[in-house]
Design a protein around this motif. Sequence first.
Motif, short mmCIF file in Angstrom:
data_model
loop_
_atom_site.label_atom_id
_atom_site.label_comp_id
_atom_site.label_asym_id
_atom_site.label_seq_id
_atom_site.Cartn_x
_atom_site.Cartn_y
_atom_site.Cartn_z
N GLN A 1 25.02 -8.76 -1.46
CA GLN A 1 25.76 -7.68 -2.10
C GLN A 1 25.61 -6.34 -1.40
N PHE A 2 24.45 -6.09 -0.77
CA PHE A 2 24.19 -4.79 -0.17
C PHE A 2 23.95 -4.90 1.33
N ALA A 3 24.70 -5.77 1.97
CA ALA A 3 24.60 -5.92 3.42
C ALA A 3 24.90 -4.59 4.11
N GLY A 4 24.06 -4.19 5.04
CA GLY A 4 24.25 -2.93 5.76
C GLY A 4 23.55 -1.76 5.11
N HIS A 5 23.01 -1.93 3.91
CA HIS A 5 22.31 -0.86 3.22
C HIS A 5 20.79 -1.06 3.32
N ARG A 6 20.06 0.03 3.26
CA ARG A 6 18.61 -0.04 3.19
C ARG A 6 18.21 -0.29 1.73
N TYR A 7 17.27 -1.18 1.52
CA TYR A 7 16.78 -1.40 0.16
C TYR A 7 15.39 -2.04 0.22
N VAL A 8 14.70 -1.94 -0.91
CA VAL A 8 13.43 -2.64 -1.10
C VAL A 8 13.44 -3.22 -2.50
N PHE A 9 12.66 -4.28 -2.71
CA PHE A 9 12.55 -4.83 -4.05
C PHE A 9 11.15 -5.37 -4.28
N ALA A 10 10.78 -5.46 -5.54
CA ALA A 10 9.48 -5.99 -5.92
C ALA A 10 9.65 -6.82 -7.18
N MET A 11 8.90 -7.90 -7.27
CA MET A 11 8.92 -8.78 -8.44
C MET A 11 7.90 -8.31 -9.47
N HIS A 12 8.31 -8.31 -10.73
CA HIS A 12 7.39 -8.03 -11.83
C HIS A 12 7.23 -9.33 -12.62
N ASP A 13 6.18 -10.04 -12.26
CA ASP A 13 5.84 -11.32 -12.87
C ASP A 13 4.72 -11.09 -13.88
N PRO A 14 4.89 -11.48 -15.14
CA PRO A 14 3.84 -11.22 -16.14
C PRO A 14 2.49 -11.80 -15.73
N ALA A 15 2.48 -12.84 -14.91
CA ALA A 15 1.21 -13.46 -14.52
C ALA A 15 0.43 -12.61 -13.53
N SER A 16 1.13 -11.76 -12.76
CA SER A 16 0.44 -10.98 -11.72
C SER A 16 0.63 -9.48 -11.86
N ASP A 17 1.31 -9.04 -12.93
CA ASP A 17 1.57 -7.61 -13.12
C ASP A 17 0.25 -6.88 -13.39
N PRO A 18 -0.11 -5.89 -12.56
CA PRO A 18 -1.38 -5.17 -12.80
C PRO A 18 -1.32 -4.22 -13.98
N GLY B 1 0.80 -1.21 0.00
CA GLY B 1 0.00 0.00 0.00
C GLY B 1 0.84 1.26 0.00
N ARG B 2 0.24 2.33 -0.47
CA ARG B 2 0.94 3.61 -0.60
C ARG B 2 1.38 4.18 0.76
N LYS B 3 0.59 3.93 1.79
CA LYS B 3 0.91 4.53 3.09
C LYS B 3 2.22 3.98 3.64
N GLU B 4 2.39 2.67 3.56
CA GLU B 4 3.65 2.09 4.06
C GLU B 4 4.83 2.50 3.20
N LEU B 5 4.63 2.57 1.90
CA LEU B 5 5.71 2.99 1.01
C LEU B 5 6.11 4.44 1.26
N ALA B 6 5.14 5.27 1.59
CA ALA B 6 5.42 6.69 1.82
C ALA B 6 6.33 6.91 3.01
N ARG B 7 6.33 5.96 3.94
CA ARG B 7 7.18 6.10 5.14
C ARG B 7 8.65 5.81 4.85
N ILE B 8 8.94 5.18 3.73
CA ILE B 8 10.32 4.78 3.44
C ILE B 8 11.23 6.00 3.34
N ARG B 9 10.76 7.02 2.65
CA ARG B 9 11.62 8.20 2.48
C ARG B 9 12.01 8.79 3.83
N GLY B 10 11.06 8.88 4.76
CA GLY B 10 11.39 9.41 6.08
C GLY B 10 12.37 8.52 6.83
N ASP B 11 12.22 7.19 6.67
CA ASP B 11 13.12 6.26 7.34
C ASP B 11 14.54 6.34 6.77
N TRP B 12 14.66 6.70 5.49
CA TRP B 12 15.96 6.76 4.83
C TRP B 12 16.56 8.16 4.80
#
Length: 447
Positions: free
Chosen positions: A339-356, A138-149
């Motif tokens: 590869q990015f131990a100690g860094h903040r990151y997020v990732f998302a899968m883009h699967d053709p079967a579930s891509d909106p 959801g957008r609300k949880e994603l919006a908090r990332i910038r403040g956390d970083w």
Amino acid sequence: MEIFFGAFTSEWEQRRAALLHEMSSGGRGASAEEEMRKRLKQLAQLGATGGGGGSSGASGGRGSASKGRAAPRAQATSATTVTRPMEARLAAVAKGSQPAVVKMASYGGGARVGAMLNYVSRGGELKVENESGRILEGRKELARIRGDWEHLFQNRAESRDIGSFSVEIAASDVASEEALHEQVRSTLTSGFGDRRYAYAIAKNDGGSVTVQGLVVLRSGQGERLTGDVKAAGIIQGRYDASAAVGEAAAKFSFHGYGNGVEFGASRLRGLVDRHDDVRDDRGQPIANEKVAGDLVQKEWRGELHSRKSRDVMHVIMSARAGTDVAAFEGAVRDFLAHQFAGHRYVFAMHDPASDPKEAEEGGKRPHVHAHAIVAMKSDSGDRIQTTPAVFREWRSVMAEKAREHGIEMEMTDRREFAAPPAFTRTQVRPVSREGRTEHVGTSGRPG
């Protein structure tokens, strides 16, 4: 002459050096290859970095990797690469293993994090996972990332590359339209110096003219104007002290500025759209939007020296169509954690079967891929270094993690296939798509 093979950072370079040395000594290439094999085996036993990673293991992908726990992982990566010699990797590819694809898509400042997350998550419709394995939805949880970083961002201001200007030139006696353009260019050059610019003329009642245009804010000597009132004062002072002031009085002003090629091309196309006669500093007409884009892309780009804040990076990992999605997601998760131990990151899968996102909108790509947004600075202060050697290490680690999840994948290098880099769209353009595509060069340089 003695060749020190350890001075070369990759197996491919070592082989070439050995072969050239043997040939220059009058010997046979086969014996050089045999010698090379022996030396590579010795290097592998000693734990040297003669394989794909080179010396990048100590700095690869984690900034100063000598700090904290990142260094042992980086060293392990180099050792892992040594155990995958070129023969084994290419033989696996020949049998059907897919190449590891890890691409740097873009960098962005802290202000761009929201837009980048919106793209990766398809507007919050896809689940996003962070470095601790927590699922964000959801957008609300994603919006908090910038403040956390936020504490990790430099918030460095973007460079001011191109400025929008106008000049009011008093009435003067000119015999023709061309003479008017020459006078305008003399006025602009007297103020801007050797900076590149483009302009259009609007005639006013009483014989005066208003000139509107764009100018590259960085001069050939490296002086960069700010594109504001202060910069207008500097330019005005230079014009008033020049010989051109005797031809006509002129008043300079700036009305904005921007960063990068895209900004310049967009503004110049707009100028062309509003005016019938737009020319550059050399008097060449800018007839249409394509010419405008080419001028900025091909001629002004080298003068911009754009600088953008690099607080986060957008990395894409992809696999062939038909690859097991769950296995690939696990490989991506392990790759990012390694590869990015100690860094903040997020990732998302883009699967053709579930891509909106629909195919006509750029979604539902046939191959599965993952997008990651990674903070360039870690909580301990290390910054990620991005070099060709580091990118090679990323592909090597991605291939290793994929194999651990049952996906046949190998790190490949175009040098090992003797394949040159592909032409870019600025070098060639397609002229025929019937049968085999034919291309012609886009520049006047001999091929």
